[in-house]
Design an enzyme around this catalytic site. Structure first.
Site, short mmCIF file in Angstrom:
data_model
loop_
_atom_site.label_atom_id
_atom_site.label_comp_id
_atom_site.label_asym_id
_atom_site.label_seq_id
_atom_site.Cartn_x
_atom_site.Cartn_y
_atom_site.Cartn_z
N HIS A 1 1.68 -4.17 4.91
CA HIS A 1 1.58 -4.58 3.51
C HIS A 1 2.87 -4.30 2.75
O HIS A 1 3.79 -3.64 3.24
CB HIS A 1 0.37 -3.92 2.84
CG HIS A 1 0.38 -2.42 2.92
ND1 HIS A 1 0.90 -1.63 1.93
CD2 HIS A 1 -0.02 -1.57 3.90
CE1 HIS A 1 0.80 -0.37 2.28
NE2 HIS A 1 0.25 -0.30 3.47
N SER B 1 -3.72 -2.89 -3.87
CA SER B 1 -4.39 -2.36 -2.69
C SER B 1 -3.95 -3.15 -1.46
O SER B 1 -3.54 -4.31 -1.56
CB SER B 1 -5.90 -2.46 -2.90
OG SER B 1 -6.53 -2.89 -1.73
N LYS B 2 -4.04 -2.48 -0.31
CA LYS B 2 -3.69 -3.14 0.96
C LYS B 2 -4.50 -4.41 1.14
O LYS B 2 -4.11 -5.30 1.85
CB LYS B 2 -4.01 -2.21 2.13
CG LYS B 2 -3.15 -0.99 2.20
CD LYS B 2 -3.60 -0.09 3.33
CE LYS B 2 -3.11 1.31 3.06
NZ LYS B 2 -3.54 2.30 4.02
N ARG B 3 -5.68 -4.42 0.52
CA ARG B 3 -6.57 -5.55 0.73
C ARG B 3 -6.29 -6.71 -0.22
O ARG B 3 -6.78 -7.81 -0.01
CB ARG B 3 -8.02 -5.10 0.60
CG ARG B 3 -8.52 -4.37 1.85
CD ARG B 3 -9.80 -3.62 1.59
NE ARG B 3 -9.58 -2.54 0.64
CZ ARG B 3 -9.09 -1.34 0.97
NH1 ARG B 3 -8.79 -1.08 2.23
NH2 ARG B 3 -8.89 -0.40 0.07
N ASP B 4 -5.48 -6.49 -1.26
CA ASP B 4 -5.14 -7.61 -2.14
C ASP B 4 -4.34 -8.64 -1.35
O ASP B 4 -3.45 -8.26 -0.59
CB ASP B 4 -4.30 -7.11 -3.32
CG ASP B 4 -5.12 -6.29 -4.31
OD1 ASP B 4 -6.32 -6.59 -4.43
OD2 ASP B 4 -4.57 -5.37 -4.93
#
Ligand code: GLU
Ligand code: ZN
Length: 496
Positions: free
Chosen positions: A18, A259-262
């Site tokens: 990321h 966030s890493k998930r964005d």
């Protein structure tokens, strides 16, 4: 700086790499290069439940794509290897044993339930939860009793009983009061060493001088400083703790930590979209650093030249995709046209527009077309939509259905393609100015159409889309036969 700089980038190979990771790598790399130091790349893969070989390989690939070179690490080796922690368990076991012998760590037999219960009690009595030092001073008998029960102890590090102060390179002096950091686990009951141990042990063994990392790791710094002191005592490393600098948080949408998930965190996404590595890095550099006031665009050489940790801003940085795109577009415009053409090739290949073998003729066409899109592109992947029409064979060529419905499949659309076809068939020489004049005469002057509508329809007919490179140049590059064929086919298609 008296001792040569040695910094490390030490990600764990979990998930997809990321943006935050790349920013940390960049700041460490630029710092090392600025000071003529050593950039160490270390893989922190001691968590078998989360780490994967696939992530490891992706990580290396992304680091190479971004253009980082590392002086020590995977694939290049170095004097302090191996650089994958999963290959270094012997050193950790040895250090843990010596810490125990020196009394800087101890065996803790508390079960999870016992810890939970005591934390619960602490809370109910208004005390802070956290390990209470229960096993710090066990007698031999108590230990034997626990052993006889079959308990397998963890190893806990004994935190010193005084405040810990350090001078953060980004944030200045930071103090953690005595008693605020409980003794912490460094080796699990099954003998597996944890991040809390292996990260500082490797920093010591690899003689790291500066630790630059995200602010989220700030809370582990007092523990690591205390551990460093113990490592110095037992003779692990140089005895000199590294300096720490904590890089600011990166905020995403809605003022929340990115966030890493964005989706905008995903580094592979940028590569797929055709960001230039130098464009993306330029943007990432701005997340907490500035080369000068009012200056956004710079090369990595310029960054290395200018990079000092003093200029890192402790305040949270804001991630702004639009700005990242604008910066990338500026780098694209700065490329020589030959290089732009070269860099578009893999994207056209991935889309099936060019084959694995690119012919001389295709290369020449791409080079001729590149100037038409040079100023309009934000990322390289846009070359597929912008230039695909030049390379596609007639049987693979398609038109955007909405654009086609709007501009071609109307009475006016039919008249336009017919008139354009007639005017262009009669043209003696197939060249931009002549095409321009002929179409203007036939469509604007004779038929009295608005240029927007007239040229829009021709554009959809020959390029497939309402948005394309400049029309007359596009027609010239496409060539007479293919242009006329597409106009004719557009007329036929809409007539049926
Ligand atoms: N492996 C750790 C992480 O990815 C590194 C922390 C550090 O830089 O000390 O969070
Ligand atoms: Zn205990």
């Amino acid at each position: 700086m008296d001792t040569p700089v040695r910094v490390r980038f030490c990600p764990s190979p979990t998930g997809s790499p990321h943006v935050g990771l790349a920013r940390t790598a960049l700041f460490n790399w630029a710092f090392a290069r600025h000071h003529g130091g050593t950039f160490v790349f270390r893989i922190e893969d001691t968590d078998a439940s989360r780490d994967s070989q696939e992530s490891y390989e992706t990580l290396l690939e992304v680091m190479r794509w971004l253009g980082f070179d590392w002086d020590e690490g995977p694939e290049v080796g170095g004097p302090f290897g191996p650089y994958r922690q999963s290959e270094r368990y012997d050193s950790y076991a040895d250090v843990a044993r010596r810490l125990l012998e020196a009394g800087r760590a101890y065996h803790c037999y508390c079960s999870q339930e016992e810890l939970d219960q005591r934390n619960e009690l602490a809370r109910s009595e208004g005390r802070a939860p956290g390990y209470d030092g229960h096993c710090r001073t066990l007698t031999e008998e108590q230990r034997s009793a626990y052993e006889a029960e079959g308990r397998r102890p963890v190893v806990r590090f004994r935190m010193p009983e005084q405040a810990i102060t350090f001078d953060d390179l980004v944030r200045g002096e930071i103090t953690f009061q005595a008693g605020h950091v409980p003794d912490y686990v460094i080796v699990r009951g099954n003998g597996h060493p944890l991040y809390t141990l292996v990260n500082p042990v490797d920093d010591a063994l690899m003689e790291i001088t500066h630790v630059l990392r995200g602010e989220d790791l700030l809370s582990s710094t007092p523990r690591q400083i205390a551990l460093y002191d113990a490592l110095a005592e037992i003779g692990v490393g140089t005895g000199q703790a590294p300096r720490f600098g904590h890089l600011p948080y990166v905020m995403g949408q809605g003022n929340k930590k990115l966030s890493k998930r964005d989706p905008e965190s995903n580094l592979l996404g940028y590569r797929e979209r055709g960001f230039l590595p130098e464009g993306l890095l330029n943007y990432l550099a701005l997340l907490g650093w500035a080369i000068a006031e009012d200056r956004d665009i710079f090369s990595m050489e310029e960054m290395v030249e200018a990079f000092t940790i003093e200029r890192v801003n402790p305040n949270p940085a804001r991630f702004d995709l639009k700005k990242a795109e604008a910066i990338n577009a500026t780098h694209l415009r700065g490329l020589p046209v030959e290089e732009l053409a070269e860099r578009m090739v893999p994207f056209l290949q991935a889309a099936g527009i060019l084959g694995a073998e690119v012919t001389e003729e295709q290369r020449a066409l791409l080079l001729a077309a590149a100037p038409l899109v040079h100023e309009r592109m934000v990322t390289l992947a846009e070359s597929v939509e912008m230039l695909g029409f030049l390379f596609l064979h007639e049987d693979a060529f398609t038109r955007d259905p909405a654009d086609s419905a709007k501009l071609l499949e109307t009475d006016e659309g039919r008249r336009i393609v017919q008139a354009a076809h007639d005017a262009l068939s009669a043209l003696p020489e197939w060249q931009t100015t002549a095409i321009d004049e002929a179409l203007r005469a036939a469509l604007i002057e004779e038929l009295g159409l608005k240029p927007r509508n007239a040229f829009g329809a021709v554009r959809v007919a020959v390029t497939g889309r309402r948005i394309s490179p400049p029309l007359f140049e596009s027609l010239e590059l496409l060539g007479r036969d293919r242009s006329l064929a597409r106009l004719a086919a557009a007329g036929a298609a809409v007539r049926s």
